[in-house]
Enzyme design. Structure first.
Site, PDB file in Angstrom:
ATOM      1  CB  SER A 583      -0.942  -0.043   1.204  1.00 46.27           C
ATOM      2  OG  SER A 583      -1.922   0.958   1.098  1.00 46.27           O
ATOM      3  CG  HIS A 697      -5.828  -2.115   0.353  1.00 46.84           C
ATOM      4  ND1 HIS A 697      -5.057  -1.798  -0.752  1.00 46.84           N
ATOM      5  CD2 HIS A 697      -5.230  -1.511   1.406  1.00 46.84           C
ATOM      6  CE1 HIS A 697      -4.044  -1.032  -0.380  1.00 46.84           C
ATOM      7  NE2 HIS A 697      -4.119  -0.850   0.926  1.00 46.84           N
TER       8      HIS A 697
END
Length: 727
Positions: A583, A697
Site C-alpha cells: 500500500s 486491499h
C-alpha cells in the site's frame, strides 16, 4: 541522457486501468502463469502448507467483543475459510475448549448465493431495557474482499437475516455504512443519487456524501437527511452514543484525511418532520483536532498545537473538559498527556470511570490510567479541569506491544490486554481497574485468559533495536530480528535480510509476533528488519508531519539510511538485502526501486501506489491528497519527485522485483502495479507480477489465499537472496 517513462501526458499503459476488461485480464493471466512457473519450486508446496497450517490453526486465540452475557467472535479455519460468526458465555470462554453457538456460517452463505462473501463485521444493538436480551444486529459482507459491501439486518433470536420485505434494514452495495440508533432506526451513510447540486452520490474519494435517518418500514430515499459534505470533501458520518443518562447523537463532516468537523445533533426522538435537516451544534475545535465524547467528558486530541478552552494543548497531546461547559465556553481544559521528544500517544480508550492512554517511548509501549479522584462523574461546576485527576502507570510487569481495549466502557472498568513481541506469541489478559480507581494504588488486577502457542522455532533468535542516521541527521529507530550471533557479533556473517517499512498516515510499526515471517524466513536463518521511518506515528504527529507532501523524501531517506547501516554493520550485503512494503509501503519500496536501486538485491512491491499523477483519480485516491498532495495543482512539481512510475529510467540497473496486487482491490487501484510492471518489462528489467483475482486491499480473501500470497513473496525472496534451509 536519462530517459523517463512514461511521459505525464502520454501513458501507453492506461488501458491496464480497465480492471475487468478481457484484454487486461488476459495480460494478468499471462503474467500470473509466468510468475508461478518461476516461483513454484520444490520448496513452494511444503512452505505453503506450513503457512496455511498457521493461518488455519484451531488453537489461535479467538478475539471477542462483549455484548450482554455473551462474547462474540468471528473465526476462520481450514474447514471454514470464509468464517463463522459465533458467540459463547464468559464462563465457557475461560475454558480451553469453549462451547460456541454458531450464528452465521459465511461459507454456507457463499455456497448458497454463489458469491465469495468476505466478512466485514457486525454491530449488535444494546437493548434500551438492560434486562432485555440482545436481538438486533447489522452484518456487513463484501464480494471477494472489496471495500464496498452490503449490510443486512440479522435477528439473533431466529438466527436469520430479516428480509427487506418484512422491514429488515439492507444497505445497498457501496462504501457506506449503517449504524444503530434504536431497534427501529439507523443512520444510513449510503451512495444516494441526487445528494448534491451536481447529482453525485459520492465524493471524489468514492465515499458517501450524505447521511440519512432511516426508520424501519420506510423507503431509504425518503429518509430525512442529517448531514452532508461537498463533492470534494471525503465522507459524511453519524452515530448514536447510547450510554444511559448520556445519550447523544453526533454527525461528522470529514473534509480530508486529517480534518473534520464534529456536531451534536438536535432533533426529536422521531425523525425530524417533513424531511427537514436537523439542528447541528458544532464542537468548536480546530479541524485537525480529534475528539471523543465519554459520558460528561469531551476528550481532545489535537494533531498540532491548539488553544482550547483557554489552555495550550500540544500537538499529539490529550486533554479533557466537561462537554456542556465547553460548549458554552465556561469549562477549563485539563491536559492529561503532553508528548516529549521521545514519547508519543499511541492509543486512547475509556472505561466507565477512567481514560487509558497507551504511551510509546522509542517504540516501547506502556499504559497509563487517568481518573477523577472520587471516581465519579464531574458535577459540571468547574469542568474537567476543576476536578482532581489522578495518573497511574499500570501493568508495568508486562513487556512488549500492549494493546488495550475496554470490555464495556458503559458498564465496567475492565479491559482486555494483549501482549506480544516479535518472538513471543500473543497472551490475552483480562484486567480490572476498579480496585485502583477505588483508592487502592497498585490494586489493578490482571488475569491471564489465553496464550497462543509458538508458530515457529525461535531457538537462537533475538531482537535488538538500533538507530540509523538519516541524511538530515535525524535518528531513525529500527528493529532487527534474527540469529543472535548475527545481531551481536562484532564481525557477523552476513545473512539474507528483508527490510520492511511503511512510513505514512501516522501509522506506527510496533513489535508484533511474526508468525508467518518466522516460519518462512527467520526459522530458515534469514534476518527481518522493521524500520520506524518518518511518516509513521512512532513519535506522534511531528514524526508523521515531517514526511508529508513535499517532505515525503524524508521517509525514503530514512529507509535508505537503515539499508546502508545494515550493510555497513555487516548484518548483510547488498546482493543479500531486499525491501518489502505494501500500500503506502508499496509506494515506499517503489521509490527504493527507482531512487535507490544500488542498495538492494531484490524489491517486493505489494498493492502499491506508484502513479502519483493519476492516483487521485483512481478509487479512494482523492482521500489521500492531504498525505501526498494534489497532482492537478502545482503540487505535481514535488509529487513527480516520488512518483515511481515516472522515475523509471532506461539507463538504470534495477534489482529483481516482484509486484503483487488484487483485482478486487477497490481502495488502491490495481492499475498502479499493472502499469509499473508493463513499463519495467519495456525497459527489460528483471520483473515478475502476480495478481490475486480476489482479496481486496489486503491482497487475499481467505486463509488459503493469504498462505499462497505469502509463499510467493518468500520464495521470491529466498531465490533472489540465496536463503536455503541450510543457512
Amino acid at each position: 541522457m536519462t530517459t523517463h517513462l512514461p511521459s505525464v501526458t502520454d501513458d501507453p499503459h492506461l488501458w491496464l486501468e480497465d480492471v475487468t476488461s478481457e484484454e487486461a485480464l488476459d495480460w494478468v493471466r499471462r503474467r500470473n502463469a509466468r510468475a508461478e512457473a518461476e516461483l513454484i519450486d520444490e520448496e513452494f508446496a511444503p512452505l505453503e502448507g506450513q503457512l496455511r497450517e498457521i493461518l488455519d490453526a484451531t488453537d489461535r486465540i479467538p478475539g471477542v467483543v462483549a455484548r450482554g452475557e455473551h462474547l462474540y467472535n468471528f473465526w476462520t479455519d481450514a474447514d471454514h475459510p470464509q468464517g463463522l460468526w459465533r458467540r459463547t458465555t464468559w464462563e465457557s470462554y475461560r475454558t480451553e475448549d469453549p462451547d460456541w453457538e454458531i450464528l452465521l456460517d459465511v461459507d454456507a452463505l457463499s455456497a448458497q448465493d454463489s458469491v465469495t462473501w468476505v466478512w466485514h463485521g457486525a454491530s449488535v444493538l444494546r437493548p434500551q431495557d438492560p434486562s432485555a436480551p440482545y436481538r438486533h444486529a447489522l452484518i456487513s459482507l463484501s464480494r471477494g474482499g472489496s471495500d464496498a459491501d452490503i449490510t443486512y439486518e440479522f435477528d439473533l433470536h431466529t438466527g436469520q437475516f430479516v428480509p427487506e420485505s418484512e422491514g429488515g434494514f439492507v444497505k445497498p452495495e457501496g462504501k457506506g455504512s449503517l449504524s444503530w440508533i434504536d431497534a427501529d432506526t439507523v443512520y444510513a451513510a449510503v451512495d444516494a443519487p441526487g445528494t448534491g447540486d451536481d447529482g453525485e452520490a459520492v465524493t471524489s474519494s468514492g465515499y458517501p456524501r450524505l447521511v440519512r435517518r432511516w426508520s424501519r418500514g420506510t423507503a431509504l430515499e425518503d429518509a430525512p437527511p442529517v448531514v452532508a459534505v461537498g463533492s470534494d470533501d471525503m465522507v459524511a458520518g453519524a452515530g448514536r452514543i447510547s450510554t444511559p443518562g448520556y445519550e447523544r447523537d453526533l454527525a461528522v463532516r470529514v473534509l480530508s484525511f486529517y480534518e473534520a468537523e464534529t456536531y451534536l445533533i438536535t432533533q426529536p426522538d422521531d425523525a425530524q418532520p417533513g424531511g427537514a435537516w436537523p439542528e447541528l451544534t458544532r464542537i468548536d475545535v480546530p479541524l485537525d483536532c480529534r475528539t471523543a465524547i465519554h459520558r460528561d467528558l469531551l476528550v481532545l486530541m489535537p494533531r498540532s498545537d491548539a488553544h482550547l478552552g483557554g489552555v495550550e494543548v500540544p500537538g499529539g497531546g490529550v486533554a479533557v473538559v466537561d462537554l456542556e461547559g465547553f460548549l458554552i465556553g465556561e469549562a477549563a481544559v485539563q491536559v492529561l498527556f503532553a508528548p516529549t521528544a521521545a514519547t508519543s500517544l499511541q492509543g486512547v480508550i475509556t472505561t466507565r470511570r477512567a481514560i487509558v492512554l497507551t504511551v510509546m517511548e522509542d517504540v516501547v509501549q506502556r499504559p497509563e490510567v487517568h481518573f477523577r479522584r472520587d471516581g465519579a462523574e464531574d458535577s459540571g461546576e468547574d469542568g474537567a479541569g476543576g476536578m482532581d485527576w489522578v495518573r497511574h502507570d499500570v501493568f508495568t510487569d508486562q513487556k512488549g506491544t500492549l494493546s488495550i481495549a475496554a470490555v464495556d466502557s458503559r458498564e465496567s472498568d475492565q479491559v482486555w490486554l494483549t501482549v506480544q513481541d516479535q518472538l513471543t506469541p500473543v497472551t490475552l489478559h483480562l484486567g480490572d481497574l476498579a480496585p485502583l480507581i477505588d483508592a487502592d494504588p497498585g490494586g489493578e488486577t490482571l488475569e491471564p485468559i489465553k496464550q497462543a502457542p509458538a508458530r515457529f522455532d525461535a531457538t537462537g533468535l533475538s531482537v535488538t533495536q538500533r538507530f540509523a542516521t538519516s541524511d538530515d541527521g535525524t535518528s531513525v529507530p529500527y528493529f532487527l530480528i534474527g540469529p543472535a550471533e548475527t545481531l551481536t557479533a562484532d564481525e557477523p556473517t552476513p545473512r539474507p535480510t528483508v527490510l520492511y517499512g511503511y512510513g505514512g498516515f501516522e501509522i506506527s510499526q510496533t513489535p508484533s509476533y511474526l508468525g508467518l515471517v518466522g516460519k518462512a524466513w527467520l526459522e530458515r536463518g534469514g534476518v527481518f528488519v522493521v524500520a520506524n521511518i518518518r511518516g509513521g506515528g512512532e513519535y506522534g504527529p511531528r514524526w508523521h508531519q515531517a514526511a508529508l507532501r513535499e517532505k515525503r523524501h524524508r521517509a525514503y531517506e530514512d529507509f535508505a539510511a537503515v539499508a546502508r547501516e545494515l550493510v555497513a554493520s555487516g548484518v548483510t550485503t547488498v546482493p543479500q538485502l531486499a525491501c518489502r512494503g505494501g500500500s503506502n509501503g508499496g509506494l515506499l519500496t517503489g521509490n527504493m526501486l527507482t531512487q535507490y536501486p544500488e542498495l538492494f538485491g531484490a524489491v517486493v512491491i505489494q498493492v502499491p501506489l506508484l502513479d502519483m499523477k493519476r492516483y487521485a483519480h483512481l478509487l479512494a485516491g482523492a482521500s489521500w491528497r492531504a498525505e501526498y498532495g494534489d497532482p492537478e495543482t502545482d503540487d505535481w512539481e514535488f509529487l513527480r519527485t516520488f512518483s515511481p512510475y515516472h522515475l523509471l529510467s532506461a539507463e538504470a540497473d534495477y534489482p529483481a522485483v516482484l509486484l503483487t496486487t488484487s483485482t478486487r482491490d477497490d481502495r488502491v487501484h490495481p492499475g498502479h502495479a499493472r502499469k509499473m510492471t508493463a513499463a519495467l518489462e519495456e525497459l527489460g528489467a528483471d520483473v515478475r507480477y502476480w495478481e490475486n483475482m480476489e482479496g481486496g486491499h489486503g491482497g487475499a480473501a481467505t486463509p488459503a489465499q493469504q498462505a499462497r500470497l505469502s509463499t510467493f513473496v518468500h520464495r521470491f525472496l529466498a531465490q533472489q537472496l540465496g536463503l536455503t534451509p541450510e543457512n
